[in-house]
Structures are given as C-alpha cells and as structure tokens.
Design a protein around this motif. Structure first.
Motif, short mmCIF file in Angstrom:
data_model
loop_
_atom_site.label_atom_id
_atom_site.label_comp_id
_atom_site.label_asym_id
_atom_site.label_seq_id
_atom_site.Cartn_x
_atom_site.Cartn_y
_atom_site.Cartn_z
N MET A 18 15.08 42.28 137.74
CA MET A 18 14.70 43.11 138.88
C MET A 18 13.23 42.86 139.20
SD MET A 18 17.38 44.68 139.81
CE MET A 18 16.70 45.96 140.88
N GLY A 19 12.91 42.85 140.50
CA GLY A 19 11.53 42.63 140.88
C GLY A 19 11.17 41.16 140.98
N GLY A 20 12.13 40.27 140.78
CA GLY A 20 11.83 38.85 140.80
C GLY A 20 12.06 38.17 142.14
N LEU A 21 12.28 38.96 143.23
CA LEU A 21 12.66 38.38 144.50
C LEU A 21 11.57 37.49 145.07
CD1 LEU A 21 14.67 38.11 146.78
CD2 LEU A 21 13.75 40.20 147.79
N LYS A 22 10.31 37.91 145.03
CA LYS A 22 9.25 37.11 145.63
C LYS A 22 9.10 35.77 144.91
CE LYS A 22 6.54 40.91 147.58
NZ LYS A 22 5.22 41.60 147.60
N ALA A 23 9.16 35.81 143.59
CA ALA A 23 9.06 34.57 142.83
C ALA A 23 10.27 33.68 143.12
CB ALA A 23 8.96 34.87 141.34
N PHE A 24 11.43 34.31 143.25
CA PHE A 24 12.66 33.59 143.54
C PHE A 24 12.56 32.88 144.89
CE2 PHE A 24 16.75 34.03 145.82
CZ PHE A 24 17.55 33.23 145.04
N GLN A 25 12.04 33.58 145.91
CA GLN A 25 11.93 32.99 147.23
C GLN A 25 10.88 31.89 147.28
OE1 GLN A 25 11.22 36.58 149.48
NE2 GLN A 25 13.35 36.64 150.19
N ALA A 26 9.89 31.95 146.39
CA ALA A 26 8.82 30.97 146.42
C ALA A 26 9.26 29.63 145.85
CB ALA A 26 7.61 31.49 145.63
N LEU A 27 10.34 29.60 145.07
CA LEU A 27 10.82 28.35 144.50
C LEU A 27 11.45 27.49 145.58
CD1 LEU A 27 12.52 29.69 141.25
CD2 LEU A 27 10.35 28.48 141.41
N SER A 28 11.21 26.21 145.54
CA SER A 28 11.86 25.31 146.49
C SER A 28 13.34 25.21 146.15
CB SER A 28 11.23 23.93 146.43
OG SER A 28 11.99 23.01 147.18
N PRO A 29 14.23 25.39 147.14
CA PRO A 29 15.66 25.28 146.85
C PRO A 29 16.15 23.85 146.69
CG PRO A 29 15.33 25.73 149.17
CD PRO A 29 13.97 25.79 148.52
N PHE A 30 15.30 22.86 146.96
CA PHE A 30 15.71 21.46 146.87
C PHE A 30 14.78 20.67 145.97
CE2 PHE A 30 16.98 22.92 151.12
CZ PHE A 30 18.34 22.77 151.00
N LEU A 31 15.34 19.67 145.31
CA LEU A 31 14.52 18.71 144.58
C LEU A 31 13.96 17.68 145.56
CD1 LEU A 31 16.84 18.17 141.48
CD2 LEU A 31 14.89 19.73 141.71
N ALA A 32 13.14 16.79 145.06
CA ALA A 32 12.48 15.81 145.92
C ALA A 32 13.47 14.92 146.66
CB ALA A 32 11.52 14.95 145.10
N ASP A 33 14.65 14.67 146.06
CA ASP A 33 15.63 13.81 146.71
C ASP A 33 16.55 14.58 147.65
OD1 ASP A 33 17.23 15.21 144.97
OD2 ASP A 33 18.09 13.45 143.99
N GLY A 34 16.31 15.89 147.82
CA GLY A 34 17.13 16.69 148.72
C GLY A 34 18.33 17.34 148.08
N SER A 35 18.54 17.14 146.78
CA SER A 35 19.67 17.74 146.09
C SER A 35 19.31 19.12 145.57
CB SER A 35 20.13 16.85 144.93
OG SER A 35 19.10 16.73 143.96
N TRP A 36 20.35 19.89 145.16
CA TRP A 36 20.11 21.19 144.54
C TRP A 36 19.56 20.99 143.13
CZ3 TRP A 36 20.52 24.24 148.40
CH2 TRP A 36 21.60 24.27 149.27
N PRO A 37 18.72 21.90 142.65
CA PRO A 37 18.40 21.88 141.22
C PRO A 37 19.68 22.11 140.42
CG PRO A 37 16.89 23.32 142.42
CD PRO A 37 17.99 22.96 143.37
N PRO A 38 19.97 21.32 139.41
CA PRO A 38 21.22 21.51 138.67
C PRO A 38 21.23 22.84 137.95
CG PRO A 38 19.79 19.95 137.54
CD PRO A 38 19.15 20.22 138.87
N PRO A 39 22.39 23.45 137.78
CA PRO A 39 22.48 24.73 137.09
C PRO A 39 22.23 24.57 135.59
CG PRO A 39 24.66 23.90 137.52
CD PRO A 39 23.72 22.97 138.23
#
Length: 218
Positions: A18-39
């Motif tokens: 809880m309370g981690g939304l701002k940090a969550f939104q600040a992370l880039s959703p894509f890696l440098a090659d345009g793919s998702w970060p793997p789970p």
C-alpha cells in the motif's frame, strides 16, 4: 467489458505494498528493446494463486440452452470435434508454414479496433524461434489467408453461432500481452498454451499500458 490478455508459460502476478502507487507509476513499463520486463518467480506464483481463487468458473456448454453475452463466461465442451483442437503447436506451425502473419507490438496493439499497422510479417516458425519478438504478438483480425488456410479445421459452435464479428487469429510467445481494450460481443477459442484475461466493468476508464502482471498489484 474492457479486458487485457497475456500469454504465459505459467500464471503471473506481483502484489505491491500500500502506498506504492507513485513509485509503481515511475517505473518504465518497457525495457530498452520495447519488451515487457519479465515476471519474477513471485509474480508467477501470485498469479497462479489469484487465478485459482478469483477466476471465472468453467461452464459446461452442453447444459446451457443459451449464453448471456452481457457477461464474460468460460465455456467447455464446444471445440472437442474441431480437427484443429487436436493439433498442438507443431502441427499448427506445419499447417500454416507457407503463411506470413502480421507481427504486432504489444505496446500499441490495443489502440486499434481494425487490422492496424504491423512491424513486419513472419511465419509461425520464425516468430517462435526468434529471440527478438518478446515485445510483439502475431495478430490477424480480418478475413485473410490464415482463416482460409484454417477452413475446415474449426466451425462456429451452435451455442455461439449468432455472435458475429471479424475473425481473429492470434499467437504469442510467453510473457507477452496486450493492453486493456474493448470487445463487442465475441468469442475466442484457445487451441494450445495458457492465457490470462483481466476484465474491468463497462465504462471503466482504460488504465495506462503496463506489463499485464503489474495490474494485479491492487
């Protein structure tokens, strides 16, 4: 409803504090090659638990006189007579080996309700053997060669024959996904692999495009 779907070898999810939304939104959703970060392993285990506890129940289509298309449903017993249902990935790749299909980026495919742009075209064999397409899926959503090639290997189940829309064929590598998007009445059958769908009620604002396993932190 608004939905997002993603293809996995396993199920995935990570819970954020809880309370981690701002940090969550600040992370880039894509890696440098345009793919998702793997789970992570924790995400895989958590989504498996979520799917077991909160997923839609599977309904036996043989016991249903009709389907209420206002609500999502998972149905069984409709595709056992399809020749394609018995193929598996290798047979499907062989059957479609002469076709080149649209390679569509995960990050923008949800924006198009029509065929939309493609990065390139590839065969099923090339797509699944290439290490460069963790950021894209194969997706055909109009009447094209792939549906002509599959003619006779499937048919519209009687229970769903009044649901009309453009045909869809999709295939994807593990850990790929498509952002939230809108469907009218439609049905999809899964031939092989595992796929997770996330659903929102009608009228819900479309969330930002994120790796699908990030949405479930709430």
């Amino acid at each position: 409803p608004c939905c997002v779907h993603c293809c996995f070898a396993c199920r995935l999810l990570e819970w954020w504090p809880m309370g981690g939304l701002k940090a969550f939104q600040a992370l880039s959703p894509f890696l440098a090659d345009g793919s998702w970060p793997p789970p992570s392993e924790a995400e895989l285990a958590a989504l498996s638990r979520e799917a077991a506890s909160a997923g839609l129940p599977v309904l036996d289509a043989a016991k249903l006189p009709t389907v209420d298309t206002q609500y999502p449903a998972r149905l069984s017993g409709l595709t056992e007579a399809w020749p394609a249902r018995q193929w598996g990935l290798q047979r499907l790749q062989t059957h479609l080996s002469g076709l080149r299909l649209r390679v569509r980026p995960c990050s923008s495919l949800h924006e198009y309700g029509f065929p939309g742009p493609a990065e390139t075209h590839q065969s099923l064999d090339d797509y699944f053997s290439s290490p460069h397409h963790a950021r894209a899926v194969l997706f055909e959503n109009d009447f094209g060669e792939v549906h002509r090639a599959l003619r006779g290997s499937y048919f519209a189940p009687r229970l769903l024959e009044k649901v009309h829309s453009s045909p869809i064929f999709s295939a994807a590598r593990k850990h790929t996904g498509i952002g939230f998007h809108h469907h009218n009445e439609s049905w999809l059958a899964q031939l092989t692999g595992r796929k997770a769908w996330l659903l929102l009620p009608p009228g819900t604002p479309r969330p930002a495009v994120l790796p699908p396993w990030w949405y479930l932190r709430e």
